[in-house]
Design a protein around this motif. Structure first.
Motif, PDB file in Angstrom:
ATOM      1  N   ILE A 106       8.877  25.398 -13.282  1.00  0.00           N
ATOM      2  CA  ILE A 106       7.684  26.145 -12.386  1.00  0.00           C
ATOM      3  C   ILE A 106       8.583  25.488 -11.107  1.00  0.00           C
ATOM      4  O   ILE A 106       8.976  26.884 -10.227  1.00  0.00           O
ATOM      5  N   GLU A 107       8.267  24.126 -10.968  1.00  0.00           N
ATOM      6  CA  GLU A 107       8.762  23.502  -9.809  1.00  0.00           C
ATOM      7  C   GLU A 107      10.157  24.039  -9.545  1.00  0.00           C
ATOM      8  O   GLU A 107      10.462  24.591  -8.107  1.00  0.00           O
ATOM      9  N   GLN A 108      11.156  23.983  -9.874  1.00  0.00           N
ATOM     10  CA  GLN A 108      11.998  24.506  -9.823  1.00  0.00           C
ATOM     11  C   GLN A 108      12.190  26.144  -9.136  1.00  0.00           C
ATOM     12  O   GLN A 108      13.021  26.621  -8.477  1.00  0.00           O
ATOM     13  N   LEU A 109      11.672  26.626  -9.944  1.00  0.00           N
ATOM     14  CA  LEU A 109      11.525  28.159  -9.519  1.00  0.00           C
ATOM     15  C   LEU A 109      11.430  28.501  -7.977  1.00  0.00           C
ATOM     16  O   LEU A 109      11.523  29.124  -7.579  1.00  0.00           O
ATOM     17  N   LEU A 110       9.780  27.858  -8.912  1.00  0.00           N
ATOM     18  CA  LEU A 110       9.547  28.217  -6.723  1.00  0.00           C
ATOM     19  C   LEU A 110       9.786  27.580  -5.602  1.00  0.00           C
ATOM     20  O   LEU A 110      10.082  28.190  -4.565  1.00  0.00           O
ATOM     21  N   LYS A 111      11.186  26.731  -5.838  1.00  0.00           N
ATOM     22  CA  LYS A 111      12.207  26.163  -5.144  1.00  0.00           C
ATOM     23  C   LYS A 111      12.131  27.126  -3.801  1.00  0.00           C
ATOM     24  O   LYS A 111      13.004  27.632  -3.141  1.00  0.00           O
ATOM     25  N   LYS A 112      13.051  28.359  -5.490  1.00  0.00           N
ATOM     26  CA  LYS A 112      13.572  29.534  -4.629  1.00  0.00           C
ATOM     27  C   LYS A 112      12.333  30.370  -3.540  1.00  0.00           C
ATOM     28  O   LYS A 112      13.345  30.889  -2.548  1.00  0.00           O
ATOM     29  N   ILE A 113      11.497  30.094  -4.087  1.00  0.00           N
ATOM     30  CA  ILE A 113      10.866  31.356  -3.282  1.00  0.00           C
ATOM     31  C   ILE A 113      10.917  30.579  -1.585  1.00  0.00           C
ATOM     32  O   ILE A 113      10.613  31.091  -0.635  1.00  0.00           O
ATOM     33  N   ASN A 114      10.424  28.874  -1.819  1.00  0.00           N
ATOM     34  CA  ASN A 114      10.510  28.395  -0.532  1.00  0.00           C
ATOM     35  C   ASN A 114       9.303  29.267   0.199  1.00  0.00           C
ATOM     36  O   ASN A 114       8.502  28.750  -0.361  1.00  0.00           O
ATOM     37  N   ASP A 115       9.438  29.017   2.067  1.00  0.00           N
ATOM     38  CA  ASP A 115       8.220  30.382   2.243  1.00  0.00           C
ATOM     39  C   ASP A 115       8.586  30.925   2.798  1.00  0.00           C
ATOM     40  O   ASP A 115       8.846  31.672   4.172  1.00  0.00           O
ATOM     41  N   LYS A 116       9.305  32.177   1.955  1.00  0.00           N
ATOM     42  CA  LYS A 116       9.158  33.343   2.030  1.00  0.00           C
ATOM     43  C   LYS A 116       7.959  34.105   2.011  1.00  0.00           C
ATOM     44  O   LYS A 116       7.384  33.491   2.002  1.00  0.00           O
ATOM     45  N   SER A 117       7.929  35.142   3.220  1.00  0.00           N
ATOM     46  CA  SER A 117       7.105  35.444   3.601  1.00  0.00           C
ATOM     47  C   SER A 117       6.663  37.060   2.384  1.00  0.00           C
ATOM     48  O   SER A 117       5.889  37.956   2.663  1.00  0.00           O
ATOM     49  N   GLU A 118       8.073  37.069   1.147  1.00  0.00           N
ATOM     50  CA  GLU A 118       7.439  38.226   0.721  1.00  0.00           C
ATOM     51  C   GLU A 118       8.858  38.125  -0.345  1.00  0.00           C
ATOM     52  O   GLU A 118       9.654  37.872  -0.435  1.00  0.00           O
ATOM     53  N   PHE A 119       7.859  38.562  -1.312  1.00  0.00           N
ATOM     54  CA  PHE A 119       8.924  37.587  -2.792  1.00  0.00           C
ATOM     55  C   PHE A 119       8.394  38.559  -4.070  1.00  0.00           C
ATOM     56  O   PHE A 119       6.918  39.486  -4.303  1.00  0.00           O
ATOM     57  N   ASP A 120       9.195  38.505  -4.983  1.00  0.00           N
ATOM     58  CA  ASP A 120       8.733  39.753  -6.600  1.00  0.00           C
ATOM     59  C   ASP A 120       8.316  38.692  -7.451  1.00  0.00           C
ATOM     60  O   ASP A 120       8.876  38.018  -7.763  1.00  0.00           O
ATOM     61  N   ILE A 121       6.826  38.138  -7.842  1.00  0.00           N
ATOM     62  CA  ILE A 121       6.429  37.825  -8.602  1.00  0.00           C
ATOM     63  C   ILE A 121       7.023  38.130  -9.889  1.00  0.00           C
ATOM     64  O   ILE A 121       7.550  36.788 -10.564  1.00  0.00           O
ATOM     65  N   VAL A 122       7.631  38.689 -10.207  1.00  0.00           N
ATOM     66  CA  VAL A 122       8.230  39.202 -11.962  1.00  0.00           C
ATOM     67  C   VAL A 122       9.492  38.371 -11.577  1.00  0.00           C
ATOM     68  O   VAL A 122       9.907  37.492 -12.844  1.00  0.00           O
ATOM     69  N   LYS A 123      10.451  38.805 -10.656  1.00  0.00           N
ATOM     70  CA  LYS A 123      12.644  38.203 -10.917  1.00  0.00           C
ATOM     71  C   LYS A 123      12.013  37.149 -10.106  1.00  0.00           C
ATOM     72  O   LYS A 123      12.753  36.319 -11.409  1.00  0.00           O
ATOM     73  N   THR A 124      11.619  36.365  -9.173  1.00  0.00           N
ATOM     74  CA  THR A 124      11.371  35.032  -9.138  1.00  0.00           C
ATOM     75  C   THR A 124      10.583  34.210 -10.402  1.00  0.00           C
ATOM     76  O   THR A 124      11.290  32.865 -10.448  1.00  0.00           O
ATOM     77  N   ILE A 125       9.443  34.649 -10.775  1.00  0.00           N
ATOM     78  CA  ILE A 125       8.865  34.007 -12.368  1.00  0.00           C
ATOM     79  C   ILE A 125       8.119  34.212 -13.557  1.00  0.00           C
ATOM     80  O   ILE A 125       8.337  33.302 -14.307  1.00  0.00           O
ATOM     81  N   ALA A 126       7.778  34.828 -13.119  1.00  0.00           N
ATOM     82  CA  ALA A 126       6.649  35.307 -14.439  1.00  0.00           C
ATOM     83  C   ALA A 126       8.218  36.002 -15.571  1.00  0.00           C
ATOM     84  O   ALA A 126       7.976  35.854 -16.465  1.00  0.00           O
ATOM     85  N   PHE A 127       9.480  36.269 -14.969  1.00  0.00           N
ATOM     86  CA  PHE A 127      10.243  36.148 -15.427  1.00  0.00           C
ATOM     87  C   PHE A 127      11.120  35.190 -16.571  1.00  0.00           C
ATOM     88  O   PHE A 127      11.308  35.071 -17.149  1.00  0.00           O
TER      89      PHE A 127
END
Ligand code: HEM
Length: 390
Positions: A106-127
């Motif tokens: 989870i930590e690894q995947l959330l790093k990619k989001i960083n402080d983006k103000s917008e993201f896709d839950i499916v693409k970044t983490i749920a998938f």
């Protein structure tokens, strides 16, 4: 079961519940002459069928894919032998011990989001999360993860659209994916036989119960089943729970004030927006239900997505209630085939949702009116879930 019962986005996401309600009231058990499939909608009927594997078999009509030989498609007594074997690899203690590993993912995947103000839950983490977790639990080395992901995707992606060409293209791609994965697992099993590690493949190779050892073919079928059964389902559970939080901000507010409610919210999502909506069975002996005769050889579609909204079982069934007790939903099935991965998907969902709620307390849906549901009668989820965090 893959019929085009829901044609539009609205039908597949919300409209299906109106259809279920109508069917429960008017035709709770309905035969389709063309496909020879019975559609069954009431909680009471579905649970009885799930508890009667002697009459309602789990065998598959299509026998030439690897998973058609695995436990999900087996009847007693073989099912019991296999289930006893694989249960050894899925004890509550073993599953709990995967917590640090899941958290690291989870930590690894959330790093990619960083402080983006917008993201896709499916693409970044749920998938990506469930796939990476199940692959390492099975025992796929990290260095093979990319090709492994590619083969899995070719099996689970589904056709681009409903045209004949797309469906044919998808079938071809799917069979190639099965072939690639089977070859890959054959090689890996050889390696693990001489060098066992701390993973499911090694447990399954080593395990012996009443001298019923698993053959290589069965180990391969089971590994591919784990991938397929454990991947998109968990993706949908994570996405759908997040959607239930954000669809109604008062739910999200309660969760933020009291994150201990997350496990209950996951159970309620399993009921209210179930990741899987139908389970297949084949009739083995003629049987009468509600005055209708089901004949040996007929197929039944058990609409658990409907059973989970049945007002005879759940008060205010069409409301999402964070405090619902009891909540005996059928999202993981019931009886001898009850989902083997239920504790794992609950653990993954709990860890990832707790982290998301903590990190992004201001999260909102980007566009509530414009969501993209999966166009599937069986799997219930979203292709993407865009959120904004400020
Ligand atoms: C069985 C749903 C996650 C592995 C089932 C069944 C359902 C289901 C409805 C019963 C099928 C039947 O009766 O024919 C779900 C949902 C999940 C999930 C909603 C996530 C939210 C997982 C995961 C794994 C997994 C993570 C693997 C690690 C299996 C297996 C079976 C099964 C092996 C067959 C068990 C048997 O036949 O004895 N699942 N599943 N599932 N599931 Fe899951």
């Amino acid at each position: 079961l893959l019929r085009n019962v829901f044609r539009t986005k609205e039908e597949v996401w919300e409209g299906r519940f109106d259809w279920y309600k109508k069917m429960r009231a008017e035709s709770p058990i309905l035969y389709d002459e063309n496909t020879k499939i019975w559609d069954i909608f009431l909680y009471e009927d579905i649970i009885q069928i799930l508890k009667n594997p002697k009459v309602f078999s789990s065998e598959r009509r299509n026998n030439n894919i690897p998973t058609s030989n695995s436990i999900i498609a087996m009847d007693p007594p073989r099912h019991k032998q296999m289930r006893t074997l694989v249960n050894k690899a899925f004890t509550p203690r073993t599953i709990q011990s995967w917590t640090p590993h899941i958290q690291a993912n989870i930590e690894q995947l959330l790093k990619k989001i960083n402080d983006k103000s917008e993201f896709d839950i499916v693409k970044t983490i749920a998938f990506p999360l469930p796939l990476t977790v199940i692959a390492s639990i099975i025992g796929v080395p990290y260095s093979d993860m990319d090709k492994f992901r590619e083969w899995t995707l070719s099996i689970v992606s589904g056709p681009k659209d409903n045209s004949k060409e797309s469906i044919e293209e998808n079938t071809k791609r799917m069979y190639q994916g099965f072939k690639d994965l089977s070859n890959y697992f054959s090689q890996i099993i050889e390696k693990k036989r001489s060098h066992p590690q701390d993973d499911i493949l090694s447990v399954l190779i080593a395990v012996e119960e009443d001298s019923v050892k698993l053959s290589d073919k069965e180990i391969i079928g089971f590994s591919i089943l784990l991938l397929i059964a454990g991947h998109e389902t968990t993706t949908n559970l994570i996405t759908n729970t997040m959607y239930c939080f954000l669809e109604d901000q008062s739910v999200f507010n309660q969760i933020k004030q009291n994150p201990d409610l997350i496990p209950k919210a996951i159970e309620e999502t399993l009921r209210y927006r179930s990741p899987v909506h139908a389970i297949p069975r084949i009739v083995k002996e003629d049987i009468v239900i509600r005055g209708q005769t089901l004949r040996a050889g007929d197929e039944v579609a058990l609409w658990i997505g409907s059973a989970n909204r049945d007002k005879n079982q759940f008060d205010q069934a069409d409301e999402f209630n964070l405090h619902r007790t009891p909540n005996s939903h059928l999202a993981f099935g019931s009886g001898i085939h009850f989902c083997l991965g239920a504790p794992l998907s609950r653990l993954e969902a709990n860890l990832v949702l707790s982290e998301l709620v903590k990190r992004f307390p201001t999260m909102q849906l980007k566009d509530k009116m414009n969501i993209e549901p999966l166009q599937s009668p069986l799997m219930y989820g979203l292709k993407s879930l865009q959120v904004i965090t400020q």
